[in-house]
Design a protein around this motif. Structure first.
Motif, PDB file in Angstrom:
ATOM      1  N   ASP A 122       0.835  -1.200   0.000  1.00 12.49           N
ATOM      2  CA  ASP A 122       0.000   0.000   0.000  1.00 12.49           C
ATOM      3  C   ASP A 122       0.867   1.246   0.000  1.00 12.49           C
ATOM      4  O   ASP A 122       2.099   1.174   0.064  1.00 12.49           O
ATOM      5  N   LEU A 123       0.209   2.379  -0.056  1.00  8.59           N
ATOM      6  CA  LEU A 123       0.908   3.656  -0.165  1.00  8.59           C
ATOM      7  C   LEU A 123       1.871   3.904   0.996  1.00  8.59           C
ATOM      8  O   LEU A 123       3.020   4.300   0.804  1.00  8.59           O
ATOM      9  N   MET A 124       1.402   3.648   2.216  1.00  4.71           N
ATOM     10  CA  MET A 124       2.253   3.875   3.382  1.00  4.71           C
ATOM     11  C   MET A 124       3.498   2.994   3.316  1.00  4.71           C
ATOM     12  O   MET A 124       4.632   3.454   3.501  1.00  4.71           O
ATOM     13  N   TYR A 125       3.273   1.730   3.051  1.00  2.00           N
ATOM     14  CA  TYR A 125       4.391   0.778   3.040  1.00  2.00           C
ATOM     15  C   TYR A 125       5.409   1.143   1.965  1.00  2.00           C
ATOM     16  O   TYR A 125       6.611   1.189   2.218  1.00  2.00           O
ATOM     17  N   ARG A 126       4.909   1.419   0.781  1.00  6.28           N
ATOM     18  CA  ARG A 126       5.824   1.672  -0.344  1.00  6.28           C
ATOM     19  C   ARG A 126       6.572   2.987  -0.160  1.00  6.28           C
ATOM     20  O   ARG A 126       7.737   3.096  -0.543  1.00  6.28           O
ATOM     21  N   SER A 127       5.910   3.981   0.431  1.00 11.81           N
ATOM     22  CA  SER A 127       6.598   5.255   0.674  1.00 11.81           C
ATOM     23  C   SER A 127       7.770   5.021   1.612  1.00 11.81           C
ATOM     24  O   SER A 127       8.889   5.485   1.383  1.00 11.81           O
ATOM     25  N   ASN A 128       7.485   4.288   2.665  1.00  8.67           N
ATOM     26  CA  ASN A 128       8.501   3.991   3.668  1.00  8.67           C
ATOM     27  C   ASN A 128       9.613   3.147   3.074  1.00  8.67           C
ATOM     28  O   ASN A 128      10.807   3.423   3.260  1.00  8.67           O
ATOM     29  N   ALA A 129       9.216   2.112   2.325  1.00  5.89           N
ATOM     30  CA  ALA A 129      10.196   1.181   1.764  1.00  5.89           C
ATOM     31  C   ALA A 129      11.087   1.898   0.755  1.00  5.89           C
ATOM     32  O   ALA A 129      12.305   1.711   0.755  1.00  5.89           O
ATOM     33  N   TRP A 130      10.457   2.742  -0.044  1.00  5.70           N
ATOM     34  CA  TRP A 130      11.230   3.445  -1.072  1.00  5.70           C
ATOM     35  C   TRP A 130      12.323   4.296  -0.423  1.00  5.70           C
ATOM     36  O   TRP A 130      13.475   4.290  -0.840  1.00  5.70           O
ATOM     37  N   ALA A 131      11.939   4.989   0.642  1.00  5.92           N
ATOM     38  CA  ALA A 131      12.897   5.882   1.288  1.00  5.92           C
ATOM     39  C   ALA A 131      13.985   5.091   2.010  1.00  5.92           C
ATOM     40  O   ALA A 131      15.170   5.396   1.899  1.00  5.92           O
ATOM     41  N   SER A 132      13.604   4.047   2.709  1.00  8.65           N
ATOM     42  CA  SER A 132      14.609   3.364   3.538  1.00  8.65           C
ATOM     43  C   SER A 132      15.531   2.466   2.721  1.00  8.65           C
ATOM     44  O   SER A 132      16.659   2.218   3.123  1.00  8.65           O
ATOM     45  N   ASN A 133      15.081   2.010   1.568  1.00  6.80           N
ATOM     46  CA  ASN A 133      15.948   1.148   0.762  1.00  6.80           C
ATOM     47  C   ASN A 133      16.891   1.927  -0.138  1.00  6.80           C
ATOM     48  O   ASN A 133      17.835   1.371  -0.682  1.00  6.80           O
ATOM     49  N   GLY A 134      16.609   3.202  -0.341  1.00  2.00           N
ATOM     50  CA  GLY A 134      17.411   3.920  -1.317  1.00  2.00           C
ATOM     51  C   GLY A 134      18.160   5.081  -0.715  1.00  2.00           C
ATOM     52  O   GLY A 134      19.161   4.905  -0.012  1.00  2.00           O
ATOM     53  N   THR A 135      17.590   6.228  -0.930  1.00  3.23           N
ATOM     54  CA  THR A 135      18.340   7.450  -0.663  1.00  3.23           C
ATOM     55  C   THR A 135      18.031   8.062   0.696  1.00  3.23           C
ATOM     56  O   THR A 135      18.488   9.148   0.994  1.00  3.23           O
ATOM     57  N   LEU A 136      17.232   7.350   1.489  1.00  2.52           N
ATOM     58  CA  LEU A 136      16.797   7.875   2.791  1.00  2.52           C
ATOM     59  C   LEU A 136      16.064   9.223   2.650  1.00  2.52           C
ATOM     60  O   LEU A 136      16.147  10.072   3.510  1.00  2.52           O
ATOM     61  N   SER A 137      15.349   9.371   1.523  1.00  2.07           N
ATOM     62  CA  SER A 137      14.625  10.623   1.292  1.00  2.07           C
ATOM     63  C   SER A 137      13.245  10.566   1.946  1.00  2.07           C
ATOM     64  O   SER A 137      12.208  10.601   1.281  1.00  2.07           O
ATOM     65  N   TYR A 138      13.253  10.459   3.257  1.00  3.99           N
ATOM     66  CA  TYR A 138      11.973  10.323   3.970  1.00  3.99           C
ATOM     67  C   TYR A 138      11.094  11.550   3.808  1.00  3.99           C
ATOM     68  O   TYR A 138       9.880  11.442   3.718  1.00  3.99           O
ATOM     69  N   GLY A 139      11.715  12.726   3.774  1.00  7.21           N
ATOM     70  CA  GLY A 139      10.943  13.971   3.695  1.00  7.21           C
ATOM     71  C   GLY A 139       9.988  13.972   2.512  1.00  7.21           C
ATOM     72  O   GLY A 139       8.759  13.974   2.697  1.00  7.21           O
ATOM     73  N   PRO A 140      10.505  13.937   1.272  1.00  3.20           N
ATOM     74  CA  PRO A 140       9.605  13.945   0.102  1.00  3.20           C
ATOM     75  C   PRO A 140       8.670  12.730   0.086  1.00  3.20           C
ATOM     76  O   PRO A 140       7.500  12.845  -0.294  1.00  3.20           O
ATOM     77  N   ALA A 141       9.170  11.565   0.532  1.00  8.68           N
ATOM     78  CA  ALA A 141       8.335  10.353   0.495  1.00  8.68           C
ATOM     79  C   ALA A 141       7.105  10.506   1.378  1.00  8.68           C
ATOM     80  O   ALA A 141       5.974  10.260   0.958  1.00  8.68           O
ATOM     81  N   TYR A 142       7.333  10.954   2.624  1.00 11.23           N
ATOM     82  CA  TYR A 142       6.203  11.072   3.549  1.00 11.23           C
ATOM     83  C   TYR A 142       5.271  12.197   3.131  1.00 11.23           C
ATOM     84  O   TYR A 142       4.048  12.092   3.240  1.00 11.23           O
ATOM     85  N   LEU A 143       5.871  13.296   2.666  1.00  8.10           N
ATOM     86  CA  LEU A 143       5.035  14.428   2.266  1.00  8.10           C
ATOM     87  C   LEU A 143       4.132  14.017   1.089  1.00  8.10           C
ATOM     88  O   LEU A 143       2.916  14.282   1.091  1.00  8.10           O
ATOM     89  N   THR A 144       4.709  13.338   0.123  1.00  8.27           N
ATOM     90  CA  THR A 144       3.925  12.875  -1.030  1.00  8.27           C
ATOM     91  C   THR A 144       2.836  11.906  -0.583  1.00  8.27           C
ATOM     92  O   THR A 144       1.670  12.005  -0.990  1.00  8.27           O
ATOM     93  N   CYS A 145       3.227  10.992   0.259  1.00  6.76           N
ATOM     94  CA  CYS A 145       2.276  10.023   0.816  1.00  6.76           C
ATOM     95  C   CYS A 145       1.106  10.757   1.482  1.00  6.76           C
ATOM     96  O   CYS A 145      -0.060  10.463   1.236  1.00  6.76           O
ATOM     97  N   GLY A 146       1.428  11.750   2.288  1.00  4.56           N
ATOM     98  CA  GLY A 146       0.403  12.516   2.995  1.00  4.56           C
ATOM     99  C   GLY A 146      -0.514  13.249   2.028  1.00  4.56           C
ATOM    100  O   GLY A 146      -1.738  13.242   2.192  1.00  4.56           O
ATOM    101  N   ILE A 147       0.086  13.876   1.004  1.00  7.91           N
ATOM    102  CA  ILE A 147      -0.718  14.623   0.026  1.00  7.91           C
ATOM    103  C   ILE A 147      -1.676  13.679  -0.708  1.00  7.91           C
ATOM    104  O   ILE A 147      -2.851  13.991  -0.920  1.00  7.91           O
ATOM    105  N   LEU A 148      -1.166  12.497  -1.056  1.00  3.38           N
ATOM    106  CA  LEU A 148      -2.023  11.549  -1.770  1.00  3.38           C
ATOM    107  C   LEU A 148      -3.197  11.101  -0.895  1.00  3.38           C
ATOM    108  O   LEU A 148      -4.333  11.002  -1.353  1.00  3.38           O
TER     109      LEU A 148
END
Lengths: 235, 241
Positions: A176-202
């Motif tokens: 789901d959106l929450m899981y993938r946002s988190n996974a994307w950030a933690s597996n790659g560039t640690l870009s939690y800021g944009p990931a969570y913000l995008t997740c929240g906006i969606l």
């Protein structure tokens, strides 16, 4: 490289992975829609049970509502996930999400339906029965149409809560959106800021229209009542 | 037409009807009077099984009323007018009247509406067909409720304190409609505190107290020489007002 939480290169990385977020968004939408359908079916059924006269059905509805309202959703979903795994039942994580969220939200909707029904004076049911309507017909023609007005705002609250609660799927790697946002950030560039913000906006984009249209509908009903009052006083 | 045989009713431990025997004949205007809590309303509510007797039998046209056949039997014999009107607030007046004829009696919309307008004219509210009940006065709502009962064209209309929730100045408009109705060949069972109405309209009056039928007779009998002490006391009190 700029290491700020919302540094431009982080946004660029997210943009390049946008398909992942789009997919995740639609998983969340899909789970929400099907869970909502299940929740409405369960909620209306058990709501009718708990506002009826049959003591056994009433008891069953009570147990259902109390059980699912008084244990955490995360626990219910995890329990189902591992339980079904051990039982050898092969369900996808989305299916588990749909059932888990549907059954959980159904308990809340059942209470909304019950309150909606019991807030209509019993004289309405009696009038219908005295005309020869069955209980079910009385519900369909007389009681439920009047309950909708009362039940709609809390019902929309439950729908919004359901959409947000799809985020518990993240606990079982649900895609789901929450899981993938988190996974994307933690597996790659640690870009939690944009990931969570995008997740929240969606999430906001999903939920806000619902609350907005519910408010509009409520207002429309109020205006209609006011208009018919005016019509009379003008005569 | 309606017959109650040894009807008893308990609400929990409360014994509200005690061996009630009562027969209503076709075309009869029966008025039930008595103090509050005497079981008048429960008696008439047993006639259409809004309350099911704890023991005893109810017959409609010789047919035993049971939990199983009540909906079907009630559907083709009786209609009810309530103290609180109980109009359906989410439908306009016309729809209030036509719902049961269309859904239950399978009348066409045009046919049902024609009937409805006829009875709205009878109660003097044909100009209110398209307004919602919430916009009407209490007296008007009750007249609509009477028209609703009439539109189903049942043989029996049960009135459960139809004027008790009304402002004093609107009581008469409802009573006038009921008096007009009493000239028709409809069986009327009326629970009321309106003694003037009872006197004018009733073929027979039943006095109830503490869940029992104490005395019954014609209006002349009641208002000139009631026999029972309790009847005398009740009438004395209510007529002095």
């Amino acid at each position: 490289m700029n290491s700020g939480v919302f540094a431009p290169w982080r946004w660029e990385a997210l943009w390049n992975s946008r398909q992942e977020f789009i997919d995740a968004f639609f998983v969340t939408v899909e789970v929400s829609v099907f869970a909502l359908i299940l929740a409405l079916i369960l909620g209306i059924t058990f709501g009718l049970f708990s506002s009826g006269n049959n003591k056994i059905l009433k008891g069953i509805a009570r147990v259902y509502v109390e059980f699912f309202q008084n244990t955490p959703l995360v626990l219910q979903v995890l329990f189902m996930y591992y339980g079904l795994l051990y039982a050898g039942v092969d369900l996808s994580k989305e299916q588990i999400g749909i059932i888990g969220l549907g059954v959980y939200t159904g308990a809340y909707i059942s209470e909304v339906v019950r309150t909606g029904i019991t807030s209509i004076p019993y004289g309405q049911t009696e009038a219908a029965l005295s005309q020869g309507f069955t209980h079910l017909q009385a519900m369909t023609y007389i009681i439920l149409p009047q309950s909708v007005k009362i039940a709609l705002p809390p019902l929309v609250n439950q729908m919004v809560a359901l959409i947000k609660n799809t985020s518990v799927l993240a606990m079982i790697a649900g895609g789901d959106l929450m899981y993938r946002s988190n996974a994307w950030a933690s597996n790659g560039t640690l870009s939690y800021g944009p990931a969570y913000l995008t997740c929240g906006i969606l999430f906001f984009c999903l939920c806000f229209p619902l609350t907005y249209f519910a408010k509009r509908y409520e207002q429309k009903l109020k205006n209609r009542a006011a208009a018919s009052n005016k019509e009379v006083s003008a005569e | 037409m309606i017959k109650l045989v040894n009807v008893n009713k308990y609400f929990g431990n409360l014994h509200v009807l005690k061996d009630v025997n009562l027969e209503v004949k076709e075309g009869e205007k029966l008025v039930i009077i008595g103090p509050s809590g005497s079981g008048k309303s429960t008696t008439v509510r047993c006639m259409n099984f809004l309350e099911e007797p704890s023991s005893g039998e109810v017959y409609i046209d010789g047919e035993l009323l049971t939990h199983k056949n009540k909906t079907e039997l009630v559907r083709r014999t009786s209609a009810m007018v309530f103290q609180q009107f109980n109009l359906y607030p989410h439908m306009d007046v016309l729809r209030n009247l036509t719902l049961a004829p269309i859904k239950l009696q399978k009348k066409s919309k045009a046919e049902a509406e024609e009937l409805a307008m006829k009875y709205l004219r009878l109660v003097g509210l044909e100009d209110k067909a398209h307004v919602y009940p919430g916009t009407l006065s209490g007296g008007q709502q009750q007249r609509v409720a009477i028209a609703r009962a009439l539109t189903t064209q049942q043989k029996i209309i049960i009135f459960d304190e139809p004027t008790s929730a009304l402002d004093p100045e609107t009581v008469q408009e409802v009573l006038d409609v009921m008096i007009r109705l009493s000239e028709e060949n409809i069986t009327m069972v009326v629970v009321t505190h309106e003694m003037g109405f009872a006197r004018e309209v009733a073929d027979r009056i039943v006095f109830m107290d503490e869940g029992r039928i104490i005395e019954e007779g014609t209006p002349e009998h009641f208002f000139t020489n009631p026999e029972n002490e309790r009847t005398k006391a009740f009438l004395g009190k209510i007529l002095r007002q």
